[in-house]
Scaffold this motif. Structure first.
Motif, PDB file in Angstrom:
ATOM      1  N   PRO A 298     108.622  39.627 122.267  1.00 48.02           N
ATOM      2  CA  PRO A 298     109.718  40.235 122.222  1.00 48.02           C
ATOM      3  C   PRO A 298     109.651  41.758 122.561  1.00 48.02           C
ATOM      4  O   PRO A 298     109.963  42.755 121.817  1.00 48.02           O
ATOM      5  CB  PRO A 298     110.004  40.394 120.577  1.00 48.02           C
ATOM      6  N   SER A 299     109.653  41.835 123.908  1.00 53.82           N
ATOM      7  CA  SER A 299     109.777  43.171 124.521  1.00 53.82           C
ATOM      8  C   SER A 299     110.115  43.025 125.930  1.00 53.82           C
ATOM      9  O   SER A 299     110.153  41.954 126.449  1.00 53.82           O
ATOM     10  CB  SER A 299     108.263  43.601 124.558  1.00 53.82           C
ATOM     11  N   ASN A 300     110.398  44.315 126.745  1.00 50.78           N
ATOM     12  CA  ASN A 300     111.118  44.033 128.059  1.00 50.78           C
ATOM     13  C   ASN A 300     110.012  43.164 128.770  1.00 50.78           C
ATOM     14  O   ASN A 300     108.633  43.200 128.769  1.00 50.78           O
ATOM     15  CB  ASN A 300     111.002  45.481 128.587  1.00 50.78           C
ATOM     16  N   HIS A 301     110.469  42.450 129.641  1.00 50.98           N
ATOM     17  CA  HIS A 301     109.663  41.451 130.623  1.00 50.98           C
ATOM     18  C   HIS A 301     108.757  41.991 131.380  1.00 50.98           C
ATOM     19  O   HIS A 301     107.620  41.310 131.660  1.00 50.98           O
ATOM     20  CB  HIS A 301     110.502  40.357 131.288  1.00 50.98           C
ATOM     21  N   PHE A 302     108.960  43.395 131.858  1.00 49.81           N
ATOM     22  CA  PHE A 302     107.938  43.877 132.691  1.00 49.81           C
ATOM     23  C   PHE A 302     106.448  44.199 132.084  1.00 49.81           C
ATOM     24  O   PHE A 302     105.711  44.525 132.562  1.00 49.81           O
ATOM     25  CB  PHE A 302     108.641  45.432 133.268  1.00 49.81           C
ATOM     26  N   THR A 303     106.669  44.158 130.919  1.00 48.64           N
ATOM     27  CA  THR A 303     105.281  44.520 130.034  1.00 48.64           C
ATOM     28  C   THR A 303     104.656  43.383 129.532  1.00 48.64           C
ATOM     29  O   THR A 303     103.395  43.516 129.482  1.00 48.64           O
ATOM     30  CB  THR A 303     105.824  45.201 128.494  1.00 48.64           C
ATOM     31  N   HIS A 304     105.098  42.335 130.005  1.00 53.86           N
ATOM     32  CA  HIS A 304     104.188  41.048 129.502  1.00 53.86           C
ATOM     33  C   HIS A 304     102.988  40.766 130.272  1.00 53.86           C
ATOM     34  O   HIS A 304     102.024  40.296 129.685  1.00 53.86           O
ATOM     35  CB  HIS A 304     105.260  39.917 129.708  1.00 53.86           C
ATOM     36  N   PRO A 305     103.075  40.928 131.595  1.00 48.71           N
ATOM     37  CA  PRO A 305     101.738  40.748 132.273  1.00 48.71           C
ATOM     38  C   PRO A 305     100.576  41.806 131.695  1.00 48.71           C
ATOM     39  O   PRO A 305      99.157  41.180 131.430  1.00 48.71           O
ATOM     40  CB  PRO A 305     101.943  40.838 133.899  1.00 48.71           C
ATOM     41  N   GLY A 306     100.925  42.967 131.414  1.00 49.25           N
ATOM     42  CA  GLY A 306     100.044  44.060 130.943  1.00 49.25           C
ATOM     43  C   GLY A 306      99.654  43.584 129.511  1.00 49.25           C
ATOM     44  O   GLY A 306      98.228  43.590 129.041  1.00 49.25           O
ATOM     45  N   ILE A 307     100.472  42.773 128.614  1.00 48.03           N
ATOM     46  CA  ILE A 307     100.306  42.376 127.358  1.00 48.03           C
ATOM     47  C   ILE A 307      99.160  41.074 127.430  1.00 48.03           C
ATOM     48  O   ILE A 307      98.190  40.861 126.840  1.00 48.03           O
ATOM     49  CB  ILE A 307     101.490  41.849 126.539  1.00 48.03           C
ATOM     50  N   ASP A 308      99.373  40.232 128.363  1.00 53.77           N
ATOM     51  CA  ASP A 308      98.622  39.264 128.693  1.00 53.77           C
ATOM     52  C   ASP A 308      97.340  39.634 128.863  1.00 53.77           C
ATOM     53  O   ASP A 308      96.317  39.159 128.617  1.00 53.77           O
ATOM     54  CB  ASP A 308      99.259  38.149 129.923  1.00 53.77           C
ATOM     55  N   ALA A 309      97.162  40.646 129.894  1.00 52.71           N
ATOM     56  CA  ALA A 309      95.755  41.076 130.278  1.00 52.71           C
ATOM     57  C   ALA A 309      94.983  41.609 129.126  1.00 52.71           C
ATOM     58  O   ALA A 309      94.018  41.513 129.012  1.00 52.71           O
ATOM     59  CB  ALA A 309      95.799  42.000 131.459  1.00 52.71           C
TER      60      ALA A 309
END
Length: 491
Positions: A298-309
């Motif tokens: 539940p955050s801006n989609h631009f943050t998602h790959p960083g979260i994944d990493a």
């Protein structure tokens, strides 16, 4: 709400020398043609869009307080008054269709958990589903008719967004100029869906879109430095869409060259730089709707790959206390949203502002994490004020990465490099974020996301009952009653 009317009104198209028809005429013909039926895959996909939107709207009910945008819009709509004809999700409340669309659209976007289309980088369903649901209830439409309207609205929204992608910029021109493509394009797409439900002809649908083009708006600065107005963008788009379609049904007309004209949509918003083929090529045959992805976090989609990493390194044994410093590499365009201004991102002003912070979301993935990896509890007031998270966020530096820039915006990617206190370096690169085109959520994961969201305010039985109602949406004789399970939350 005006009842459905199939009266045709002439919409002349004087500027047709270089193409068979104007853009608005092509989109309107596509919308009208959907009445003959949709591919099974499209209908099945739409039920997922509706389910995801309902889950997001229900979970947003937890955000309480007079300053919350959905509470503010609900109070405003109550003061406006009018006959109740459409449901407010989870409230046991019925409002005029434009007002219901406003509140539901604000709820749908409140958590920044709504679906995303690439490379247009917009969220179609948060405007389209609330607008078309409100009209469908008001005019007595069937579930199949609602499915068509959502499919058409999302597809038009996506394609208008695609037209703004400039390869040499590696970004949408809407975003380069500070516009919120979601609310601008969403107003037009949702108006087409609403007009379809009202029974308007292709000419009438074209008028609805032509009117809506004068109503779509949204400035994206809140992504960078805060403010709650962005959460209203999809609500206002849904509201404006219903109003535009109603105006068209009452005889107001739009310009036939509203998109490509000298003073039209593309000139006004994009300085005349747009890709017409992205709008019309394969329209009705190749569905961009099917390439619209769901968010796992539940955050801006631009943050998602960083979260994944960060989640990947955590799975490899990295602990917050091991971290000396972190470098988060992302594409140059989203860096401006999730990495700047630096002082705002390492210590966000509010839990909502934290959703647009690369440092905070990476730190939260290493410290907390729930749901599908990061969930709503990671953005509560308690989590937001957790000094352990904030101290870790202060160790994160966001930089531009050339490889990520090459991949953007067809995929959201990131590289995370961590130097530990013992001097070792860990690295993990994500080429396409979870939920993205290369790693879409499975139906089971989407159902899990919905259940986690809906169960925050509904009983498990009520959440399951609503999911089953949505699953059978295309076979419903009337949309009315679809939300009965959700209304338990407002009882």
């Amino acid at each position: 709400m005006t009842s459905r009317d199939t009266t045709s009104r002439a919409a002349t198209s004087p500027d047709t020398t270089s193409h068979a028809m104007t853009v608005v005429a092509a989109l309107a013909e596509f919308a009208a043609a959907s009445r003959t039926g949709l591919p099974d895959a499209v209908v099945a996909d739409v039920t997922g869009r509706v389910l995801d939107t309902f889950g997001n709207c229900l979970a947003a009910q937890e955000l309480t307080g007079p300053a919350e945008p959905h509470e503010a819009t609900a109070r405003m709509a109550a003061r406006w008054g009018g006959a109740g004809e459409s449901s407010v999700i989870g409230r046991g409340l019925s409002l005029p269709a434009p007002s219901a669309a406003l509140v539901n659209g604000t709820l749908a976007h409140a958590l920044d958990f709504d679906d995303t289309h690439l490379p247009s980088v917009l969220h179609p369903s948060a405007s389209v589903v609330p607008a078309t649901l409100a009209v469908a209830e008001a005019v007595g439409a069937s579930g199949a008719e609602l499915c068509r309207a959502v499919a058409v609205g999302d597809e038009i929204t996506n394609r208008l967004g695609m037209a703004s992608y400039i390869p040499e910029l590696r970004n949408s021109l809407f975003f380069e100029k500070g516009w919120h493509a979601t609310s601008i394009c969403g107003t037009v797409g949702a108006a087409a869906g609403a007009a379809l439900l009202m029974g308007l002809s292709a000419d009438g649908i074209a008028d609805a879109m032509g009117i809506a083009a004068s109503m779509g708006a949204g400035v994206i600065e809140a992504n960078r430095t805060g403010g709650t107005v962005k959460r209203v963008h999809c609500g206002w788009a849904a509201h404006a869409a219903v109003v535009a379609a109603t105006m068209a049904a009452e005889g107001v007309t739009g310009p036939p060259t509203v998109f490509e004209g000298r003073f039209g949509f593309f000139q006004a918003f994009l300085d005349g730089r747009y890709d017409r083929d992205a709008i019309t090529d394969g329209l009705g045959e190749r569905w961009e709707l099917l390439r619209t992805v769901y968010k796992p976090y539940p955050s801006n989609h631009f943050t998602h790959p960083g979260i994944d990493a960060a989640l990947a390194l955590r799975a490899r044994g990295l602990r917050p206390e091991d971290v000396a410093e972190i470098e988060l590499g992302v594409a140059a365009a989203p860096l401006r949203t999730i990495g700047e201004p630096y002082e705002e991102k390492v210590r966000p002003r509010t839990p909502y502002h934290a959703k647009f912070s690369g440092p905070y979301t990476v730190a939260s993935a290493l410290v907390g994490g729930g749901g599908l990896g990061l969930h709503l509890d990671d953005f509560t007031e308690t989590a937001f004020r957790d000094e352990r998270r904030l101290a870790l966020a202060a160790k994160v530096r966001v930089v531009a990465d050339e490889e990520c820039s090459e991949e953007f915006p067809r995929a959201f990617s990131a590289v995370l490099r961590v130097r530990t206190v013992d001097g070792s370096v860990l690295e993990h690169r994500v080429h396409s974020s979870r939920g993205g085109p290369e790693h879409p959520l499975t139906f089971d994961e989407l159902r899990t996301k919905y259940t986690l969201n809906a169960s925050r305010v509904l009983s498990p039985d009520a959440a399951s009952a609503l999911a089953e109602e949505v699953r059978g949406l295309a076979a419903r004789e009337k949309v009315e009653g679809l939300l009965d399970a959700a209304l338990i939350a407002g009882a």
